[in-house]
Motif scaffolding. Structure first.
Motif, PDB file in Angstrom:
ATOM      1  N   TRP A  47       0.858  -1.199   0.000  1.00 49.91           N
ATOM      2  CA  TRP A  47       0.000   0.000   0.000  1.00 49.91           C
ATOM      3  C   TRP A  47       0.882   1.232   0.000  1.00 49.91           C
ATOM      4  O   TRP A  47       1.877   1.289   0.714  1.00 49.91           O
ATOM      5  N   GLY A  49       0.529   5.494   0.293  1.00 48.57           N
ATOM      6  CA  GLY A  49      -0.260   6.724   0.400  1.00 48.57           C
ATOM      7  C   GLY A  49       0.480   7.823  -0.336  1.00 48.57           C
ATOM      8  O   GLY A  49       0.748   7.729  -1.534  1.00 48.57           O
ATOM      9  N   ASN A  53       6.692   8.850   3.956  1.00 51.25           N
ATOM     10  CA  ASN A  53       7.382   8.203   5.087  1.00 51.25           C
ATOM     11  C   ASN A  53       8.043   6.918   4.603  1.00 51.25           C
ATOM     12  O   ASN A  53       8.273   6.000   5.370  1.00 51.25           O
ATOM     13  N   GLY A 114       1.040  20.576   8.688  1.00 52.35           N
ATOM     14  CA  GLY A 114       2.375  20.425   8.085  1.00 52.35           C
ATOM     15  C   GLY A 114       2.796  18.983   7.883  1.00 52.35           C
ATOM     16  O   GLY A 114       3.835  18.733   7.286  1.00 52.35           O
ATOM     17  N   SER A 171      -3.125  -5.556   5.593  1.00 57.52           N
ATOM     18  CA  SER A 171      -4.475  -4.963   5.557  1.00 57.52           C
ATOM     19  C   SER A 171      -4.430  -3.517   5.083  1.00 57.52           C
ATOM     20  O   SER A 171      -3.548  -2.754   5.476  1.00 57.52           O
ATOM     21  N   LEU A 172      -5.422  -3.179   4.269  1.00 60.53           N
ATOM     22  CA  LEU A 172      -5.572  -1.783   3.851  1.00 60.53           C
ATOM     23  C   LEU A 172      -6.438  -1.054   4.880  1.00 60.53           C
ATOM     24  O   LEU A 172      -7.499  -1.564   5.263  1.00 60.53           O
ATOM     25  N   LYS A 201       7.280  24.984  12.501  1.00 65.72           N
ATOM     26  CA  LYS A 201       7.826  23.827  11.763  1.00 65.72           C
ATOM     27  C   LYS A 201       8.766  24.282  10.663  1.00 65.72           C
ATOM     28  O   LYS A 201       9.822  23.696  10.456  1.00 65.72           O
ATOM     29  N   LEU A 207      11.317  21.728   5.403  1.00 68.45           N
ATOM     30  CA  LEU A 207      10.067  21.322   4.748  1.00 68.45           C
ATOM     31  C   LEU A 207      10.118  21.425   3.224  1.00 68.45           C
ATOM     32  O   LEU A 207       9.335  20.786   2.539  1.00 68.45           O
ATOM     33  N   SER A 211      12.635  14.926   1.525  1.00 66.46           N
ATOM     34  CA  SER A 211      12.933  14.072   2.684  1.00 66.46           C
ATOM     35  C   SER A 211      11.749  13.135   2.915  1.00 66.46           C
ATOM     36  O   SER A 211      10.759  13.185   2.186  1.00 66.46           O
ATOM     37  N   ALA A 212      11.885  12.282   3.925  1.00 66.81           N
ATOM     38  CA  ALA A 212      10.752  11.426   4.306  1.00 66.81           C
ATOM     39  C   ALA A 212      10.407  11.690   5.767  1.00 66.81           C
ATOM     40  O   ALA A 212       9.977  10.802   6.486  1.00 66.81           O
ATOM     41  N   PHE A 250      16.311  14.513   9.845  1.00 70.04           N
ATOM     42  CA  PHE A 250      15.817  14.532   8.461  1.00 70.04           C
ATOM     43  C   PHE A 250      17.024  14.298   7.555  1.00 70.04           C
ATOM     44  O   PHE A 250      18.018  15.021   7.662  1.00 70.04           O
ATOM     45  N   GLU A 284      12.055   5.053  11.805  1.00 70.21           N
ATOM     46  CA  GLU A 284      10.637   5.436  11.746  1.00 70.21           C
ATOM     47  C   GLU A 284      10.138   5.271  10.312  1.00 70.21           C
ATOM     48  O   GLU A 284       9.001   4.907  10.079  1.00 70.21           O
ATOM     49  N   ARG A 286       9.476   3.779   6.593  1.00 69.54           N
ATOM     50  CA  ARG A 286       9.163   2.429   6.110  1.00 69.54           C
ATOM     51  C   ARG A 286      10.022   2.136   4.894  1.00 69.54           C
ATOM     52  O   ARG A 286      10.072   2.955   3.970  1.00 69.54           O
TER      53      ARG A 286
HETATM   54  C1  FAD Z   1       8.600  17.265   5.353  1.00 66.86           C
HETATM   55  C2  FAD Z   1       7.989  16.154   6.150  1.00 66.86           C
HETATM   56  C3  FAD Z   1       7.514  16.394   7.436  1.00 66.86           C
HETATM   57  C4  FAD Z   1       6.968  15.366   8.200  1.00 66.86           C
HETATM   58  N1  FAD Z   1       6.523  15.630   9.462  1.00 66.86           N
HETATM   59  C5  FAD Z   1       5.979  14.638  10.205  1.00 66.86           C
HETATM   60  C6  FAD Z   1       5.513  14.890  11.543  1.00 66.86           C
HETATM   61  O1  FAD Z   1       5.546  16.006  12.046  1.00 66.86           O
HETATM   62  N2  FAD Z   1       4.984  13.845  12.226  1.00 66.86           N
HETATM   63  C7  FAD Z   1       4.900  12.587  11.714  1.00 66.86           C
HETATM   64  O2  FAD Z   1       4.407  11.678  12.412  1.00 66.86           O
HETATM   65  N3  FAD Z   1       5.333  12.330  10.460  1.00 66.86           N
HETATM   66  C8  FAD Z   1       5.865  13.305   9.696  1.00 66.86           C
HETATM   67  N4  FAD Z   1       6.320  13.037   8.430  1.00 66.86           N
HETATM   68  C9  FAD Z   1       6.274  11.661   7.904  1.00 66.86           C
HETATM   69  C10 FAD Z   1       5.021  11.350   7.066  1.00 66.86           C
HETATM   70  O3  FAD Z   1       4.554  12.509   6.412  1.00 66.86           O
HETATM   71  C11 FAD Z   1       3.893  10.777   7.903  1.00 66.86           C
HETATM   72  O4  FAD Z   1       4.317   9.600   8.544  1.00 66.86           O
HETATM   73  C12 FAD Z   1       2.655  10.500   7.056  1.00 66.86           C
HETATM   74  O5  FAD Z   1       1.546  10.304   7.910  1.00 66.86           O
HETATM   75  C13 FAD Z   1       2.830   9.323   6.115  1.00 66.86           C
HETATM   76  O6  FAD Z   1       1.704   9.257   5.254  1.00 66.86           O
HETATM   77  P1  FAD Z   1       1.841   8.752   3.750  1.00 66.86           P
HETATM   78  O7  FAD Z   1       0.497   8.686   3.170  1.00 66.86           O
HETATM   79  O8  FAD Z   1       2.835   9.549   3.000  1.00 66.86           O
HETATM   80  O9  FAD Z   1       2.405   7.272   4.006  1.00 66.86           O
HETATM   81  P2  FAD Z   1       3.340   6.438   3.025  1.00 66.86           P
HETATM   82  O10 FAD Z   1       4.723   6.963   3.101  1.00 66.86           O
HETATM   83  O11 FAD Z   1       2.722   6.315   1.693  1.00 66.86           O
HETATM   84  O12 FAD Z   1       3.281   5.017   3.738  1.00 66.86           O
HETATM   85  C14 FAD Z   1       3.835   4.838   5.027  1.00 66.86           C
HETATM   86  C15 FAD Z   1       3.468   3.405   5.500  1.00 66.86           C
HETATM   87  O13 FAD Z   1       2.066   3.313   5.672  1.00 66.86           O
HETATM   88  C16 FAD Z   1       1.516   2.292   4.847  1.00 66.86           C
HETATM   89  N5  FAD Z   1       0.211   2.799   4.368  1.00 66.86           N
HETATM   90  C17 FAD Z   1      -0.033   3.968   3.706  1.00 66.86           C
HETATM   91  N6  FAD Z   1      -1.364   4.091   3.484  1.00 66.86           N
HETATM   92  C18 FAD Z   1      -1.946   2.968   3.998  1.00 66.86           C
HETATM   93  C19 FAD Z   1      -3.290   2.509   4.081  1.00 66.86           C
HETATM   94  N7  FAD Z   1      -4.320   3.222   3.601  1.00 66.86           N
HETATM   95  N8  FAD Z   1      -3.513   1.306   4.664  1.00 66.86           N
HETATM   96  C20 FAD Z   1      -2.495   0.575   5.179  1.00 66.86           C
HETATM   97  N9  FAD Z   1      -1.201   0.956   5.135  1.00 66.86           N
HETATM   98  C21 FAD Z   1      -0.940   2.148   4.563  1.00 66.86           C
HETATM   99  C22 FAD Z   1       2.517   2.073   3.733  1.00 66.86           C
HETATM  100  O14 FAD Z   1       2.444   0.752   3.227  1.00 66.86           O
HETATM  101  C23 FAD Z   1       3.833   2.329   4.477  1.00 66.86           C
HETATM  102  O15 FAD Z   1       4.222   1.186   5.197  1.00 66.86           O
HETATM  103  C24 FAD Z   1       6.873  14.054   7.651  1.00 66.86           C
HETATM  104  C25 FAD Z   1       7.328  13.820   6.347  1.00 66.86           C
HETATM  105  C26 FAD Z   1       7.886  14.858   5.602  1.00 66.86           C
HETATM  106  C27 FAD Z   1       8.355  14.574   4.204  1.00 66.86           C
END
Ligand code: FAD
Length: 294
Positions: A47, A49, A53, A114, A171-172, A201, A207, A211-212, A250, A284, A286
């Motif tokens: 999966w 999103g 991350n 953010g 699981s989704l 932030k 930002l 990065s991830a 970061f 942290e 993935r």
């Molecule tokens: C500039 C920047 C700032 C950030 N600041 C923060 C912060 O302040 N706090 C924080 O916690 N994180 C932060 N993050 C990290 C990230 O943005 C978060 O963890 C975010 O919630 C990840 O969402 P995503 O949709 O991009 O997940 P993805 O990167 O697409 O996926 C992450 C994981 O979740 C799984 N996944 C995604 N969607 C689903 C779904 N629907 N069902 C099941 N599994 C799923 C994927 O398989 C993967 O294992 C930051 C990242 C960046 C780039």
């Protein structure tokens, strides 16, 4: 639904890193999702999103990568004047969800301003900032297994923990319900709080770079960023991956960065922090790679 073969994951991750996914699909409904899973049965499903991350390996990923980007929607399930319940689909961008709340004067999510990526990704990782986490507002989650069976989980079954849940990786997360406040704080106050927190932030996190987010989880009682900084690693570079000078947790892709270099920098940071502070850092982010690959 468009299904692509050998789709570069670098196009779908905020780090702009990642080799080709053998099959890549972005269904717009659970029916389309089940169809594509049936068509490519036998392939591992990953999966994705917003990919904010995730570190995708440089080589081909032998998997069916499902982008949740087209599984969107926010439904107001109830509104009693002092509180509201929303059902949010997994692919909804966090930014849109926060705008939706601001427009309707719903409070509770301001601290998450953010955080990029999708709502589903935020639930999966129990994302958080400014002292609040997704677990503070989400009280039920609908998940779908590989056979297409859906089930609604309550708080105990979700098993929220620091930057994670006990929801199985196969699981989704289809959608989740969240309870927010209404009328307790004015729309102007919500806006002011979001603006202030976002400005903070911008000052402390890179930002605008690729990065991830935070590479490592904060060990109990301390900050991973501070430990990496104290190990003297700010600005350290392997290939085109650099430890941010603004926030040491970061790691930035300066242009042509690879997953291999990113992992090498993670190993270096872990080793130095272990040597100097005696603390073992835990990732942290993935890592998306083929099963069995290091
Ligand atoms: C500039 C920047 C700032 C950030 N600041 C923060 C912060 O302040 N706090 C924080 O916690 N994180 C932060 N993050 C990290 C990230 O943005 C978060 O963890 C975010 O919630 C990840 O969402 P995503 O949709 O991009 O997940 P993805 O990167 O697409 O996926 C992450 C994981 O979740 C799984 N996944 C995604 N969607 C689903 C779904 N629907 N069902 C099941 N599994 C799923 C994927 O398989 C993967 O294992 C930051 C990242 C960046 C780039």
């Amino acid at each position: 639904m468009k299904v692509s073969l050998d789709e570069p994951l670098s196009k779908h991750t905020s780090l702009a890193i990642g080799g080709p996914a053998r099959v890549f699909a972005a269904p717009s409904s659970l029916e389309e999702l089940n169809e594509v899973i049936a068509e490519w049965s036998g392939m591992p499903v990953v999966w994705l999103g917003g990919g904010t991350n995730a570190l995708a390996a440089d080589g081909p990923l032998e998997a069916l990568v499902i982008s949740t980007g087209n599984l969107r929607g926010i439904e107001m399930l109830s509104d009693n004047g002092t509180g509201a319940v929303l059902r949010v689909s997994c692919g909804e961008p966090m930014k849109k969800l926060l705008s939706f709340c601001l427009e309707r004067g719903l409070s509770g999510l301001e601290g998450l301003v953010g955080i990029p990526g999708s709502f589903g990704g935020a639930v999966k990782g129990n994302s958080g900032s400014n002292g609040i986490e997704v677990k503070d507002v989400v009280f039920s989650v609908c998940v779908m297994d590989k056979k297409g069976q859906t089930q609604r989980l309550n708080r105990e079954e979700i098993g929220f923990k620091y930057r994670g849940t006990s929801i199985n990786d196969s699981s989704l997360i289809v959608n989740a319900d969240l309870a927010l406040g209404k009328g307790k704080v004015s729309r102007e106050e919500i806006k002011k709080k979001m603006n202030e927190l976002f400005a903070q932030k911008r000052q402390t996190q890179p930002l605008l770079e690729k990065s991830a987010g935070c590479v490592f989880k904060n060990p109990p009682g301390c900050s991973a960023g501070q430990l990496i900084d104290q190990a003297g690693l700010k600005g350290t570079r392997i290939g085109d991956i650099e430890v941010s000078r603004k926030h040491a947790n970061f790691f930035i892709n300066l242009g042509k960065g690879t997953a291999q270099d990113f992992l090498a920098l993670m190993e270096l940071a872990s080793r130095k922090v272990k040597e100097q502070a005696g603390v073992m850092l835990v990732p942290e982010i993935r890592i998306l790679k083929n099963a069995g690959n290091r």
